[in-house]
Design an enzyme around this catalytic site. Structure first.
Site, mmCIF file in Angstrom:
data_model
loop_
_atom_site.group_PDB
_atom_site.id
_atom_site.type_symbol
_atom_site.label_atom_id
_atom_site.label_comp_id
_atom_site.label_asym_id
_atom_site.label_seq_id
_atom_site.Cartn_x
_atom_site.Cartn_y
_atom_site.Cartn_z
ATOM 1 N NE ARG A 64 -4.167 -1.554 0.051
ATOM 2 C CZ ARG A 64 -5.192 -1.820 0.845
ATOM 3 N NH1 ARG A 64 -5.446 -1.055 1.865
ATOM 4 N NH2 ARG A 64 -5.973 -2.821 0.585
ATOM 5 N NE ARG A 68 -7.918 4.852 2.370
ATOM 6 C CZ ARG A 68 -8.815 4.038 2.925
ATOM 7 N NH1 ARG A 68 -10.065 4.396 2.982
ATOM 8 N NH2 ARG A 68 -8.451 2.887 3.428
ATOM 9 N NE ARG A 77 -10.142 6.411 -6.229
ATOM 10 C CZ ARG A 77 -10.490 5.815 -5.083
ATOM 11 N NH1 ARG A 77 -9.578 5.219 -4.353
ATOM 12 N NH2 ARG A 77 -11.740 5.803 -4.669
ATOM 13 C CG ASP A 113 -8.831 -4.314 -4.282
ATOM 14 O OD1 ASP A 113 -8.297 -3.667 -3.367
ATOM 15 O OD2 ASP A 113 -9.601 -5.273 -4.067
ATOM 16 C CE1 TYR A 188 -13.096 -8.492 1.917
ATOM 17 C CE2 TYR A 188 -11.185 -9.549 0.933
ATOM 18 C CZ TYR A 188 -11.723 -8.626 1.822
ATOM 19 O OH TYR A 188 -10.905 -7.851 2.597
#
Ligand code: CP3
Length: 394
Positions: A64, A68, A77, A113, A188
């Site tokens: 990562r 963010r 974004r 992702d 998921y």
């Protein structure tokens, strides 16, 4: 420490071309193997460490590293959903390169992702801000498996295009491709979203082994294809993120998960390399999960060249748990970066020292960069790792 700045794109791809140009042209023509880049990757400290070869210093990158924590990421974004941003080659390229403009990291990781290939085969999955992937109709029955068709390169043209653009921009610095591991993807799909204990997933694993293996088999097929597409386009290493696999014990891991993971790694290695166009030798394969201290040996056995370790197990202990012939990656707790610099420095030195007991070590965090991390701290950490780990003999 790393190669020169990647400032533009290759102008052309000529047979036998041995150098890169620095003129940007909008419409880059790309070939499948880039001889000069291949040569440089052989001497990249990141690739050397993955292959357990001597290194001039310990290579470093961060899970990562894009995301963010970077104001420039938040800016590009704005108004673009997470998964839409993963289908735009221009944005994928820009976001992947953003951390490399700040940090002297030894590798880039493709911005994407783990659910991108699932969406590409038609699964109705979205990434909700602050929550994570949410699947509208979970996959729980054998009839549901029909929704998990094979992934073809034409399903993810934006990945191929972005990887090619990135390889052209990176000037020999390796690009890491990645995919989600079978347990994490299954979780998921079965839970329908993020889960603390993965109860429904484990109930399926314990209660209906034939459906479980059929599900993981399909996920492995999709994953193999997704990774091969990235390698064929020029990714020089791959990481399999089975982030949540630490939820199962070793016996269940061995019987319920390892066969599928092994198939993924062997399809990406030299032994399965025939189908991977552009890969001269099998690319280094990294296997990462969180809370997997009891699984590290098996995760290596599954066929990884490099085993990722979170911060719960010291690296010298991880060395004892993994069979010889494996490199290790990671393991500074990402939360350490929120502490004062002298703490970061001390902890990073400790990780480096213990990492020297491994046959190869790639410095990283034990999980992704936290959004509240100060990028200046990561920049300083990168330089510290390089400076502290210089091998005088190299
Ligand atoms: O490491 C990198 O720099 C590459 C980018 C990357 C992303 N996701 C981008 C992303 C990688 C390697 C992933 C993998 C991924 N995605 C994993 C495995 C790694 C891990 O963290 O364990 C998992 C479990 C996912 C699923 C997922 N996607 C989660 C749990 C989340 C976080 C949800 C949230 O908002 O907190 C995402 C979204 C996501 N993927 C973000 C990024 C940068 C944040 C979303 C945003 O910026 O809007």
């Amino acid at each position: 420490m790393a190669a020169g700045r990647f400032v533009g794109s290759r102008t052309a791809c000529l047979e036998g071309a041995t150098d890169l140009c620095y003129e940007t042209i909008p419409d880059v023509q790309l070939c499948e193997t880039i001889p000069d880049v291949t040569v440089r990757q052989e001497t990249s400290p990141f690739i050397q460490a993955c292959r357990r070869e001597p290194v001039p210093y310990t290579p470093v990158w961060y899970m990562r590293q894009a995301g963010r924590s970077l104001p420039e990421y938040r800016k590009v974004r704005e108004g673009v959903s997470m998964l839409d941003s993963c289908t735009r080659p221009d944005l994928i390229t820009e976001i992947t390169l953003q951390p490399l403009r700040r940090y002297d990291v030894d590798a880039a990781i493709l911005f994407s992702d783990i659910v991108v290939p699932l969406r590409a085969v038609g699964i109705d999955v979205d990434i909700k801000a602050g929550i994570g992937p949410v699947v509208a109709t979970p996959v729980r029955t054998s009839a549901d498996l029909g929704r998990l068709r094979a992934l073809e390169p034409g399903d993810v043209p934006y990945v191929t295009e972005a990887v090619r653009m990135l390889v052209a921009e990176l000037n020999g610095r390796p690009l890491i491709g990645f995919a989600g591991g079978p347990f994490t993807l299954a979780s998921y799909l079965v839970e329908g979203g993020p889960s603390k204990n993965h109860d429904k997933t484990k109930a399926l694993m314990y209660g209906n082994p034939s459906l479980w293996h059929a599900l993981l088999g399909r996920l492995a097929d999709i994953t193999i294809s997704f990774l091969q597409i990235q390698v064929a386009a020029g990714a020089s290493a791959i990481q399999l993120f089975d982030s949540w696999v630490g939820a199962v014990g070793p016996d269940d891991y061995r019987h319920a998960i390892l066969p599928h993971t092994s198939r993924i790694f062997s399809a990406l290695g030299e032994e399965g390399g025939g189908e991977v166009r552009g890969a001269i030798r099998g690319v280094p394969r990294i296997h990462f999960g969180v809370g997997t201290g009891e699984l590290l040996g098996l995760m290596g056995e599954a066929g990884a060249d490099v085993v990722g370790v979170d911060w719960r197990i010291p690296l010298d202990e991880a060395v004892r748990r993994v069979e010889p012939g494996k490199a290790l990656q990671d393991n500074l707790d990402p939360a350490v970066l929120l502490a004062p610099w002298d703490v970061v420095e001390e902890r990073a030195r400790d990780v480096l020292g213990r990492g020297r007991t491994a046959e190869g070590h790639v410095f990283n965090l034990g999980h992704g960069v936290l959004p509240e991390t100060d990028p200046a701290v990561l920049a300083r950490l990168t330089d510290l790792v390089h400076a502290e780990s210089v091998r005088p003999e190299a």
